[in-house]
Design a protein around this motif. Sequence first.
Motif, PDB file in Angstrom:
ATOM      1  N   ASN A 418       0.811  -1.225   0.000  1.00 45.57           N
ATOM      2  CA  ASN A 418       0.000   0.000   0.000  1.00 45.57           C
ATOM      3  C   ASN A 418       0.840   1.270   0.000  1.00 45.57           C
ATOM      4  O   ASN A 418       0.344   2.347   0.279  1.00 45.57           O
ATOM      5  CB  ASN A 418      -0.914   0.025   1.232  1.00 45.57           C
ATOM      6  N   ARG A 419       2.115   1.172  -0.370  1.00 45.74           N
ATOM      7  CA  ARG A 419       2.995   2.341  -0.368  1.00 45.74           C
ATOM      8  C   ARG A 419       3.454   2.630  -1.796  1.00 45.74           C
ATOM      9  O   ARG A 419       3.851   1.715  -2.527  1.00 45.74           O
ATOM     10  CB  ARG A 419       4.200   2.088   0.532  1.00 45.74           C
ATOM     11  N   ILE A 420       3.397   3.895  -2.150  1.00 45.44           N
ATOM     12  CA  ILE A 420       3.847   4.313  -3.478  1.00 45.44           C
ATOM     13  C   ILE A 420       4.971   5.328  -3.307  1.00 45.44           C
ATOM     14  O   ILE A 420       4.928   6.187  -2.412  1.00 45.44           O
ATOM     15  CB  ILE A 420       2.686   4.917  -4.292  1.00 45.44           C
ATOM     16  N   SER A 421       6.009   5.218  -4.153  1.00 44.03           N
ATOM     17  CA  SER A 421       7.155   6.133  -4.094  1.00 44.03           C
ATOM     18  C   SER A 421       7.509   6.569  -5.509  1.00 44.03           C
ATOM     19  O   SER A 421       7.644   5.734  -6.409  1.00 44.03           O
ATOM     20  CB  SER A 421       8.347   5.431  -3.430  1.00 44.03           C
ATOM     21  N   LEU A 422       7.664   7.857  -5.688  1.00 47.59           N
ATOM     22  CA  LEU A 422       7.999   8.437  -6.995  1.00 47.59           C
ATOM     23  C   LEU A 422       9.217   9.340  -6.804  1.00 47.59           C
ATOM     24  O   LEU A 422       9.217  10.228  -5.951  1.00 47.59           O
ATOM     25  CB  LEU A 422       6.818   9.262  -7.534  1.00 47.59           C
ATOM     26  N   ARG A 423      10.273   9.096  -7.605  1.00 47.87           N
ATOM     27  CA  ARG A 423      11.489   9.905  -7.492  1.00 47.87           C
ATOM     28  C   ARG A 423      11.903  10.387  -8.883  1.00 47.87           C
ATOM     29  O   ARG A 423      11.850   9.620  -9.846  1.00 47.87           O
ATOM     30  CB  ARG A 423      12.612   9.105  -6.846  1.00 47.87           C
ATOM     31  N   VAL A 424      12.330  11.658  -8.955  1.00 39.17           N
ATOM     32  CA  VAL A 424      12.763  12.280 -10.216  1.00 39.17           C
ATOM     33  C   VAL A 424      14.220  12.689 -10.069  1.00 39.17           C
ATOM     34  O   VAL A 424      14.597  13.335  -9.087  1.00 39.17           O
ATOM     35  CB  VAL A 424      11.882  13.499 -10.557  1.00 39.17           C
ATOM     36  N   ASP A 425      15.063  12.318 -11.061  1.00 39.58           N
ATOM     37  CA  ASP A 425      16.483  12.691 -11.129  1.00 39.58           C
ATOM     38  C   ASP A 425      17.260  12.262  -9.889  1.00 39.58           C
ATOM     39  O   ASP A 425      18.218  12.922  -9.480  1.00 39.58           O
ATOM     40  CB  ASP A 425      16.627  14.211 -11.340  1.00 39.58           C
ATOM     41  N   ASN A 426      16.833  11.136  -9.289  1.00 40.56           N
ATOM     42  CA  ASN A 426      17.519  10.583  -8.105  1.00 40.56           C
ATOM     43  C   ASN A 426      17.712  11.630  -7.019  1.00 40.56           C
ATOM     44  O   ASN A 426      18.691  11.597  -6.266  1.00 40.56           O
ATOM     45  CB  ASN A 426      18.877   9.987  -8.500  1.00 40.56           C
TER      46      ASN A 426
END
Length: 1261
Positions: A418-426
């Motif tokens: 139930n966990r979402i993680s979004l990362r941009v350009d580290n």
Amino acid sequence: MPIHHTFLSKNSSYFFFPRGGAGGWSPLVSNKYQWLQIDLGERTEITAVATQGGYGSSDWVTSYLLMFSDSGRNWKQYRQEESIWAFSGNTNADSVVYYKLQHSIKARFLRFIPLDWNPNGRIGMRIEVYGCTYRSEVVGFDGKSCLIYTFNKKLINALKDVISLKFKTMQSDGILLHREGQNGDHITMELTKGKLSLLINLGDTKTHPSNAQVNITLGSLLDDQHWHSVLIEHFNNQVNFTVDKHTHHFHAKGEFSYLDLDYELSFGGIPVPGKSGILSRRNFHGCFENIYYNGVNIIDLARRHKSQIYIVGNMSFSCLEPQVVPVTFLSSSSFLALPGTSGQDEVFVSFQFRTWNKEGLLLSSKLHHSSGGFLLYLSDGRVKINLHKTGRVMSDIAAGAGLNNGQWHSVSLSIKRNRISLRVDNDVTSSAHAFIPLQIYSDVFYFGGCPSNGNTSECNTSSGGFQGCMRLISIGNKAVDMISIQQNGFGNFSDLQIDLCGITDRCLPNYCEHGGECSQSWNSFHCNCANTGYRGATCHYPIYEQSCEAYKHRGNTSGFYNIDSDGSGPLGPFLVYCNMTDATWTIIQHNSTNLTRVKSANRENPHTVFFKYSASLDQLQATINLADHCEQELAYYCKKSRLLDKSDGMPLSWWIGRTNETHTYWGGSLPAVQKCACGLEGSCIDSQHYCNCDADRDEWTNDTGFLSYKDHLPVTEIVITDTDRPNSEAAYKLGPLLCRGDRTFWNSASFNTETSYLHFPTFHGELSADVSFFFKTTASSGVFLENLGIQDFIRIELQSPSEVVFSFDVGNGPSEVIVQSRHSLNDNQWHYVKAERNVKEASLQIDQLPQRSHSAPPDGHIRLQLNSQLFVGGTASRQKGFLGCIRSLRLNGMALDLEERAKITPGVEPGCPGHCSSYGNLCHNGGKCREKYSGFSCDCSFSAYAGPFCKKEISAYFWTGTSVTYNFQEYYTLAKNSSSHASSFYADMTLTREEITFAFRTTRTPSLLLYVSSFYKEYLSVILTRNGSLQVRYKLDSHQDPDVFSITFKSMADGQLQHVKINREEEKLFVEVNQKERMKFILSSGTEFNAIKSLTLGKILENSDVDEETMKANSQGFVGCLSSVQFNHIAPLKAALHHSSSAPVIVKGRFTESNCGTLTGADSTSSETTHSFADHSGPIDEGKPLANAIRSDSAIIGGVIAVVIFILLCITAIAIRIYKKSIYSKNETKGSENEDSAESALKSELSMQNTANENQKEYFF
């Protein structure tokens, strides 16, 4: 599937299924995913290609793309021009289509990709490639190394320095070149975000000027793993910096001479990071090719381990190609479908992307009823994820910003339980996390878009598809093999280009002109023209007019205006004051307008003043060139200060003009005569000299006048050297630059036969072209202008009486822009035409009709290439010629001199009469249009208004007891002997109609506004009653009471300006107040106004038999403002103020010309110029007292008064002479209270000097 086939001939041509031979390449399936790939075995320079169709078949390719690569991976498309991708192919199977490449290709691999083919056949090609062997030296850097070259200072050429190299890299940042000195001085060439910067820095800013620093950026998307060329050339102080085909030229103002640099160059990085104290940048990771410094091959020296070379870190003499496979999403319908992670309880996807678009779908999951789905998309340059379950949105989170900048950006998405993680350009700061109440999994991932079946989409998104590039796609920590997908190993895709990134920078070169700001999307660019002074798709066309003359003929009045003297040329607009009199004056100020006094100056220590104008010298030159006449007043006062040393003939003072030449002639004189105005006129105070100042007298004198030689204006500098002797002093004052007229605005030619034309040199408007002119004609058609090329052309013509067509071809086929008018254009009136064509669109405007425009194809030819003469008024074929007049023809801001060319051309005459039919409507308020050779003028003789267009209010302030009487009887007497003012009134004439207009402002009641009397005791009076209502009282029968008509809707004595119109037509009377509803009344006292005598404004002073209400109003007269009074064709107020010498007007009492007719009530008396006089008449010029007194009724009284005045004058003559100069001086000072103290002091000295001189001459009186 790719077909690999190589063959090398001895004559350096390469044949692949050679043209002229049998057979050829023809794939089994003809679709847009086929290609022919050629391996040349080694890097080769390719200069031309030729194609045929399949031998003896109906198979041929009609258009194709050409791609190239060093490694067989990471392909690049070849472009013929800035925006041409596709090559036109064959039209049959046998003919050969040959292309010589505009710039050669250096590559090992080629790909021919068919785009279109014979619809009745299949893909079929025979190919021949032309080229030669390419030799190069290559060196590779790993991002931790650099190469240092130390050179002998004896080999340095102080006048010339040249560095050239090529590079390729996947990294967006890195040092390419660095040279440093001891004090922090350095030159650095650095890759920053895919752009190349050249920085010249002086480390110690205290000892060097602050502007001695240069930072120039060129190129874009240079991290595409393809070769890019760099050239730096330094000749004297001229520096050329070139990246690929784009060059920036700049003049180094001493930067290189200030630089204190060591004799070593570092390539690929800085040997000791931070050595200069400010540099801590990344080293270069990639390859160099053919590095040359002043002809020395640096890589060859390194390969041979020469002592001048020192290598830091690991460096190889080869170029390793990273095995990264990018993919291009060409359109919003492109997509890539890849198998997901079905059966797993987590989703992990990562990839990199680059794009210019702010919006677009990056990644989505296939919808399932049993679980939730997600959409990963770009929105306003941010990455957002939208989580949803069927029918409802669960969550929406975002990360990153400005991700549509064309750079590579990485995205990683992790969804577990139930966990979402979004990362941009580290970047931890560009990440987002959330907890979601649903389980998400997907058996298919859609990248860039999703397939659609009819009207339904499998991922059900409102976001448009992604246009851009992706690479390094990974699903579940496993990299996706894009080559396997390309070979149909797995997955599915549509409208993709695999193994290349097709992104281009549409803002390079920048087609936005005049400083317009370029922004772009995947398919196009946009120019923001805000605050540039220009408009249009590329900020090409000026917002402002080219001159004050042009503003004037749009109906504008005097004021400040921006003008753009060269139109769409490179010079920008600037602010001037336009003085719209009968002539139009352009006034350009400078920074030193006050009178300046000079002492203690000599040749060793001269007094020098520089004048800075509100425009650049180039702008001033363009304005001066346009003008009919320019002048500038130079006032030079002197006391024991000479302009010329007669002993040696050397000037002691001089001025410098626009061209930086020294001039020794002064105001009112002519160039090259070294004289002042008095020297030309023979009126100098000492006849032995040509200037008053050269008499070298110990008293103030001056040499003052206007400089009017256009080539020398404006004055930019004055130098004075002769004020260091005892009691020696000079003073000067330079006026603004004044220019009159616009010689191009009325420049015209008349075309009298259909075969006649004017010809001019070829029009050069390759990337942007604008044409504007006026025309008038009675013909139904004709060509205004035509210029041809080999294939390209441009033409503007009147195609029918109501239709103008702008047609052209830049290589994409003929195109037309048509404007249709509802009114005929062949009405023999002037009509304005403006046509523009640039890389984005073509437009056409006629008069004030809506502009029509056509967009240019996004990837078509953009250069208009013409080579014939420009034909005006006709065509090269001498058909469809124009009959009529063309005026003010300008091409890209440059005016063509039609009149000069017409003088030597049969069938064409210079000039064109008849401007009033078009511009007569600019003459307002009864002004009459009068023709002139160049233009027209408005005759305001019979108007109550003045000014160039009869729009200036003529107003006066009346005080208690003031009376202005206009006598029609006297006017009649004068008119019989004079034709200067023809009158429509005679003493014995009967009027059956009057047209009266005026405006007033007052707070007094009752008041008499206007009174017209007759010799038969008939009259008309217009009064304000005690309650402030307006009454018109007509008595047209001496035996009846007057007809009285009241307008009582409000008090009109409220201090506001009231406009009144009164029209009588026999018994019908119409009254209109403040442009509101027109009221109608009927007269009963008669219809004829007999033998009118006079018209009075203000108080009636003569005995008159009027009704009681009029008498009550007359007891007060009128106190307030009267403006623009008109009685039929007579303007009595204007006559009293401006034309007393020819108009029979008598003024009594205090009477003030004012602009109260244009101001608000609070300001009505704030700007008056007051004159107090008794029994005077004559013109009132602003600031000048009335003169020319009318004779008194009694000659005896007049004689007595004359004798008394003569006796008084005799008694007081000496006193008057003593004081009159000081009184004059005070009056002058009154008009210019803001003058500086130097000017006031000098005037005081001059006044005292003149008084003393005159007193010496008057003792004998």
